[in-house]
Write an enzyme that holds these catalytic residues in place. Structure first.
Site, PDB file in Angstrom:
ATOM      1  N   ARG A 170       0.597  -0.904  -0.032  1.00  0.00           N
ATOM      2  CA  ARG A 170       0.075   0.003  -0.287  1.00  0.00           C
ATOM      3  C   ARG A 170       0.599   1.329  -0.034  1.00  0.00           C
ATOM      4  NH1 ARG A 170      -4.551  -0.814   4.510  1.00  0.00           N
ATOM      5  NH2 ARG A 170      -3.731   1.438   4.932  1.00  0.00           N
ATOM      6  N   ARG A 181      -0.442   7.865  11.701  1.00  0.00           N
ATOM      7  CA  ARG A 181      -1.879   7.401  11.929  1.00  0.00           C
ATOM      8  C   ARG A 181      -1.726   6.464  13.155  1.00  0.00           C
ATOM      9  NH1 ARG A 181      -0.320   3.437   7.244  1.00  0.00           N
ATOM     10  NH2 ARG A 181      -2.007   2.185   7.095  1.00  0.00           N
TER      11      ARG A 181
HETATM   12  P1  ADP Z   1      -5.453   0.748   8.326  1.00  0.00           P
HETATM   13  O1  ADP Z   1      -5.502  -0.814   9.546  1.00  0.00           O
HETATM   14  O2  ADP Z   1      -4.019   0.428   8.432  1.00  0.00           O
HETATM   15  O3  ADP Z   1      -4.853   1.927   8.842  1.00  0.00           O
HETATM   16  P2  ADP Z   1      -7.110   0.646   6.920  1.00  0.00           P
HETATM   17  O4  ADP Z   1      -7.015  -0.327   5.101  1.00  0.00           O
HETATM   18  O5  ADP Z   1      -8.227   0.379   7.861  1.00  0.00           O
HETATM   19  O6  ADP Z   1      -5.834   0.528   7.586  1.00  0.00           O
HETATM   20  O7  ADP Z   1      -7.470   2.434   6.245  1.00  0.00           O
HETATM   21  C1  ADP Z   1      -6.558   2.919   5.359  1.00  0.00           C
HETATM   22  C2  ADP Z   1      -6.774   4.612   5.169  1.00  0.00           C
HETATM   23  O8  ADP Z   1      -8.175   5.559   4.536  1.00  0.00           O
HETATM   24  C3  ADP Z   1      -7.047   5.059   6.716  1.00  0.00           C
HETATM   25  O9  ADP Z   1      -5.628   5.705   7.121  1.00  0.00           O
HETATM   26  C4  ADP Z   1      -7.909   6.365   6.270  1.00  0.00           C
HETATM   27  O10 ADP Z   1      -7.051   7.586   5.364  1.00  0.00           O
HETATM   28  C5  ADP Z   1      -9.002   6.243   5.348  1.00  0.00           C
HETATM   29  N1  ADP Z   1     -10.120   5.393   6.368  1.00  0.00           N
HETATM   30  C6  ADP Z   1      -9.891   4.065   6.120  1.00  0.00           C
HETATM   31  N2  ADP Z   1     -11.468   3.576   7.387  1.00  0.00           N
HETATM   32  C7  ADP Z   1     -11.666   5.079   7.594  1.00  0.00           C
HETATM   33  C8  ADP Z   1     -12.793   5.654   8.150  1.00  0.00           C
HETATM   34  N3  ADP Z   1     -13.810   4.916   9.172  1.00  0.00           N
HETATM   35  N4  ADP Z   1     -12.808   6.761   8.310  1.00  0.00           N
HETATM   36  C9  ADP Z   1     -11.817   7.811   8.246  1.00  0.00           C
HETATM   37  N5  ADP Z   1     -10.991   7.006   7.159  1.00  0.00           N
HETATM   38  C10 ADP Z   1     -10.756   6.219   7.072  1.00  0.00           C
END
Ligand code: ADP
Ligand code: ADP
Ligand code: ZN
Length: 227
Positions: A170, A181
Site C-alpha cells: 500500500r 496514523r
Molecule cells: P489501517 O488499518 O492500516 O489503518 P485501513 O485500510 O483501515 O488501514 O485504512 C486506510 C486509510 O483509509 C486510513 O488511513 C484512512 O485515511 C482511510 N480510512 C479508512 N477507514 C476510515 C474511516 N472509518 N474513517 C476515516 N478514514 C478512514
C-alpha cells in the site's frame, strides 16, 4: 424494514490501531462464520482507483495517513451495508473510527432493527506496529494479506488462496506515515473503546499473540455474542 429478533444479522466491530490485525482477523471470521468483512479502507481504495468523486477527495488524505471526512466514509459504508450479501451479518473492519461515525452507525442500525453484537478491541503495543505495517503486503488477486516475517506466502511468492503472484504494497504503508496514523488512532478512534464499553458491547483480545492464537480467541468471543 423490521428484522426478526431471532434472525437479525450479526454486527461485529473490530477496533484497533493500523496494523493491529483487523483485516487478517476479519477475513478469518468471514470464512468461519459466514459474515461479510466490510473494510472502509478497502472501499476507499476502490473509490480512489475508480476515480469517483469521493475517491478523488479521499486520495491525498489517505496518502498522508489522515482520516477521510466522516461524510464520505459514512455514505460509502451505508451504501455497502445495504447490499444483499450483508444480510447474514457483517464484520466492520476500520469503521467506525470517530464518535461521529459511531453515532451514525447507531442510527443506521436502529432504523433497521439491528444491534451491535460486539465491538472487539484488538490490544497491541504501538511499538510493534511499525514492523507489522512496513512488512505488510496484499494479494492483488483476492485481497489476502501477508507479512514478510510473520505470514510469508508458504511457497515463497504466490498467494496460497488464489495462486496470484502479484503481491502489492500500500502507498500509505511507509515508516513516515505510521506515527501520524497511530496518533490519529489515539486521538480520534481510541475513545470508541469507552463508547462501546458504556454501551455494554465491548470485548477485548490480546492481539500481540500469534495470528492463529488471536484467531482462536476471536472465535470464542464471537461464538459467545452471536444471536
Ligand atoms: P489501517 O488499518 O492500516 O489503518 P485501513 O485500510 O483501515 O488501514 O485504512 C486506510 C486509510 O483509509 C486510513 O488511513 C484512512 O485515511 C482511510 N480510512 C479508512 N477507514 C476510515 C474511516 N472509518 N474513517 C476515516 N478514514 C478512514
Ligand atoms: P489492520 O487491518 O489492523 O491494519 P492487518 O490485518 O493488515 O492489520 O495486519 C497488519 C500486518 O501484520 C499484516 O502484514 C499481517 O499479516 C500482520 N499481522 C496480523 N496479525 C498479526 C499477528 N498477530 N502477529 C504478527 N503479524 C500479524
Ligand atoms: Zn490471492
Amino acid at each position: 424494514m423490521s428484522v426478526d429478533v431471532m434472525t437479525r444479522p450479526a454486527v461485529l466491530i473490530l477496533l484497533g490501531p493500523p496494523g493491529a490485525g483487523k483485516g487478517t482477523q476479519a477475513r478469518m471470521l468471514q470464512d468461519k462464520f459466514g459474515l461479510v468483512q466490510l473494510s472502509t479502507g478497502d472501499l476507499l481504495r476502490a473509490a480512489v482507483a475508480a476515480g469517483t468523486p469521493a475517491g478523488k477527495q479521499a486520495k491525498a488524505v489517505m496518502e498522508a495517513g489522515g482520516l477521510v471526512s466522516d461524510d464520505i466514509v459514512i455514505a460509502i459504508l451505508n451504501d455497502r451495508i445495504a447490499e444483499q450479501d450483508c444480510r447474514n451479518g457483517v464484520i466492520l473492519d476500520g469503521f467506525p473510527r470517530t464518535t461521529v461515525q459511531a453515532k451514525a452507525l447507531d442510527e443506521l442500525l436502529a432504523s433497521t432493527g439491528q444491534r451491535i453484537n460486539a465491538a472487539i478491541s484488538l490490544q497491541v503495543d504501538d511499538s510493534a506496529m511499525v514492523e507489522r505495517i512496513s512488512g505488510r503486503s496484499t494479494c492483488a488477486g483476492c485481497g489476502e494479506g501477508y507479512h514478510d516475517t510473520f505470514k510469508p506466502p508458504k511457497d515463497g511468492n504466490s498467494c496460497q488462496k488464489c495462486g496470484s503472484t502479484e503481491l502489492t504494497r500500500r502507498a500509505d504503508d511507509t515508516a513516515e506515515t505510521v506515527a501520524g496514523r497511530l496518533e490519529a488512532y489515539h486521538a480520534q478512534t481510541a475513545p470508541l473503546i469507552s463508547y462501546y464499553d458504556a454501551a455494554g458491547v465491548l470485548q477485548s483480545v490480546d492481539a500481540m499473540a500469534e495470528i492463529d492464537q488471536v484467531a482462536g480467541e476471536m472465535a470464542t468471543v464471537v461464538k459467545s455474542v452471536m444471536n
